[in-house]
Design a protein around this motif. Structure first.
Motif, PDB file in Angstrom:
ATOM      1  N   HIS A  26       1.932  -7.482   0.540  1.00 50.21           N
ATOM      2  CA  HIS A  26       1.474  -6.127   0.199  1.00 50.21           C
ATOM      3  C   HIS A  26       2.417  -5.487  -0.811  1.00 50.21           C
ATOM      4  CE1 HIS A  26      -1.136  -2.737   0.936  1.00 50.21           C
ATOM      5  NE2 HIS A  26      -0.116  -1.941   1.215  1.00 50.21           N
ATOM      6  N   ASP A  31       3.142   1.637   4.251  1.00 44.77           N
ATOM      7  CA  ASP A  31       1.929   2.165   3.625  1.00 44.77           C
ATOM      8  C   ASP A  31       1.038   2.716   4.736  1.00 44.77           C
ATOM      9  OD1 ASP A  31      -0.080   2.816   1.915  1.00 44.77           O
ATOM     10  OD2 ASP A  31      -0.534   0.787   1.257  1.00 44.77           O
ATOM     11  N   SER A 129      -0.219  -4.315   4.969  1.00 43.12           N
ATOM     12  CA  SER A 129       1.239  -4.344   5.015  1.00 43.12           C
ATOM     13  C   SER A 129       1.690  -5.313   6.109  1.00 43.12           C
ATOM     14  CB  SER A 129       1.800  -2.949   5.300  1.00 43.12           C
ATOM     15  OG  SER A 129       1.514  -2.568   6.637  1.00 43.12           O
TER      16      SER A 129
END
Length: 437
Positions: A26, A31, A129
């Motif tokens: 990612h 995130d 992520s």
């Protein structure tokens, strides 16, 4: 967009390779948001309805609260179940597998790898992520194991944390303080709002903060405005009384007296007990004292006795609230064990409130040792030294935290104590060098 071509996963043969792949998959490490992870969870048909689920959020105390609930459930004949109890937590200290344990056993590599493969197929072009990916993997493993109780420790925040795709039966808020401000807000009210995002209607809510932000209380009340007896607040619905050397805990239906001092923060035991009462577990002083004696958590005021050398305490505390607790703990243990000097070995991440975290301990530490961590977000050794120099002349600065610990361990006498703190990464580095009995 992904940094890696997803077809590469077919060449991954072991857990370390998979974790390296996920670390680089990612665009950013953190995130927040539920849209991406929620879509993949829907494709995977994630569902934990077979279990009683407890979700635990807060700034500090999540891991120890989860551990106490876990130990109580596992040691209760009343709620004993062959399917058992699972805990999902993060980050880990030494092995990634620590993040998911079922009946106190860390998950095996192959179970994680199998889950990773399923996620890789299901996500298609959705970028996840590291934390989102590994959380989904834990949920898939839990669906295979089907434990009776699942305890989910929230990662960062609550409202937008990947664990919040699950609707829990009980929501727990431990404490609220300043940490991760760049993601959660710059004051307790803003951070409390994010933590309170784990709450749901038709759900018991336990709030263990002795001074909970209004944002937490208001959100709980708004969700339960047409319901009664679903919100349980520290110092109102469950009360702690000091009766040195013991303590008492009571609610409207339970009174526990002569409880022993725990190895973990007492406030977290008090919060966990309220959760256990809502799970209809019969609580007695003997049973609770048995669980207190058994509940020790790695890296949380963890005392290591080195043969022929001084004692070491490991603590992952990395924010002002955590180090204020540490200061009180050090005063108590120094008096009890008659330690002569306390040496501190500290390394922190650069996005933490380093000054305030260190200053809480300025009156309790005799000699300071610092160095850098070998992770991208780490504070430099120069930064650590400059922050310490604001209140002490006893700063010993090294290239890395390993060297800092080795020198402190060499210079301390057997009657001294070394405190290692500042980050999970710090504790991980040093704990791996110690013999843990």
């Amino acid at each position: 967009m992904s940094k890696y071509n997803s077809s590469h996963y077919q060449d991954l043969t072991n857990l370390d390779q998979w974790l390296y792949y996920l670390e680089n998959l990612h665009s950013t490490e953190i995130d927040l948001g539920l849209s991406r992870v929620g879509k993949v969870a829907e494709r995977l048909a994630i569902n934990l309805n077979f279990a009683k689920v407890i979700t635990v959020a807060g700034t500090n105390g999540k891991g120890t609260t989860c551990a106490f609930i876990e130990n109580a459930l596992l040691n209760s004949k009343e709620l004993a179940s062959p399917r058992g109890v699972a805990v999902y937590s993060s980050p880990h200290i030494e092995r990634f597998n620590e993040r998911l344990r079922i009946n106190k056993q860390d998950v095996e590599d192959q179970a994680l790898i199998n889950a990773f493969k399923r996620i890789e197929v299901a996500r298609e072009d959705i970028s996840l992520s590291y934390y989102e990916y590994t959380t989904l993997a834990a949920l898939l493993v839990l669906m295979e194991a089907m434990p009776s109780f699942i305890i989910l420790e929230v990662g960062l925040g609550g409202r937008l944390d990947a664990t919040n795709i699950i609707d829990a039966d009980i929501a727990v808020i431990t404490t609220i303080d300043l940490d991760h401000q760049s993601f959660l807000g710059n004051d307790r009210e803003s951070i409390g709002f994010e933590k309170a995002g784990i709450m749901r209607q038709e759900q018991d809510i336990v709030i263990g903060d002795t001074n909970a932000p209004k944002s937490v209380i208001n959100h709980a009340n708004e969700l339960h405005k047409n319901q009664v007896n679903r919100i349980f607040l520290r110092d109102q619905d469950f009360i702690v009384q000091n009766t040195q050397p013991h303590w008492n805990w009571k609610t409207k239906q339970t009174q526990l007296t002569e409880l022993k001092a725990p190895h973990i923060p007492r406030d977290n035991v008090a919060t966990a007990l309220m959760v256990l009462e809502k799970l209809n577990l019969t609580l007695t002083p003997d049973f609770v004292n048995e669980v207190i004696a058994k509940t020790k958590v790695a890296g949380r005021t963890e005392l290591i006795k080195q043969k022929g050398l001084c004692d070491v305490i490991l603590d992952v505390g990395h924010n002002p609230q955590a180090t204020r607790y540490l200061a009180g703990y050090l005063k108590q243990i120094k008096e009890q064990a008659n330690y002569q000097n306390i040496y501190a070995v500290v390394a922190m991440l650069g996005d933490k409130d380093i000054s305030a975290s260190l200053e809480s301990l300025k009156d309790d530490i005799d000699f300071w040792y610092t160095g850098a961590l070998s992770v991208p977000r780490a504070a430099t050794k120069e930064t650590m030294a400059s922050k310490l120099a604001l209140f002490t002349n006893s700063v010993n600065c090294f290239d890395n935290v390993d060297e800092a610990f080795r020198m402190a361990n060499k210079q301390a006498n057997s009657s001294d104590l070394i405190l290692v703190f500042g980050s999970f990464f710090t504790v991980s580095k040093i704990r791996a060098q110690l013999t843990i009995s």
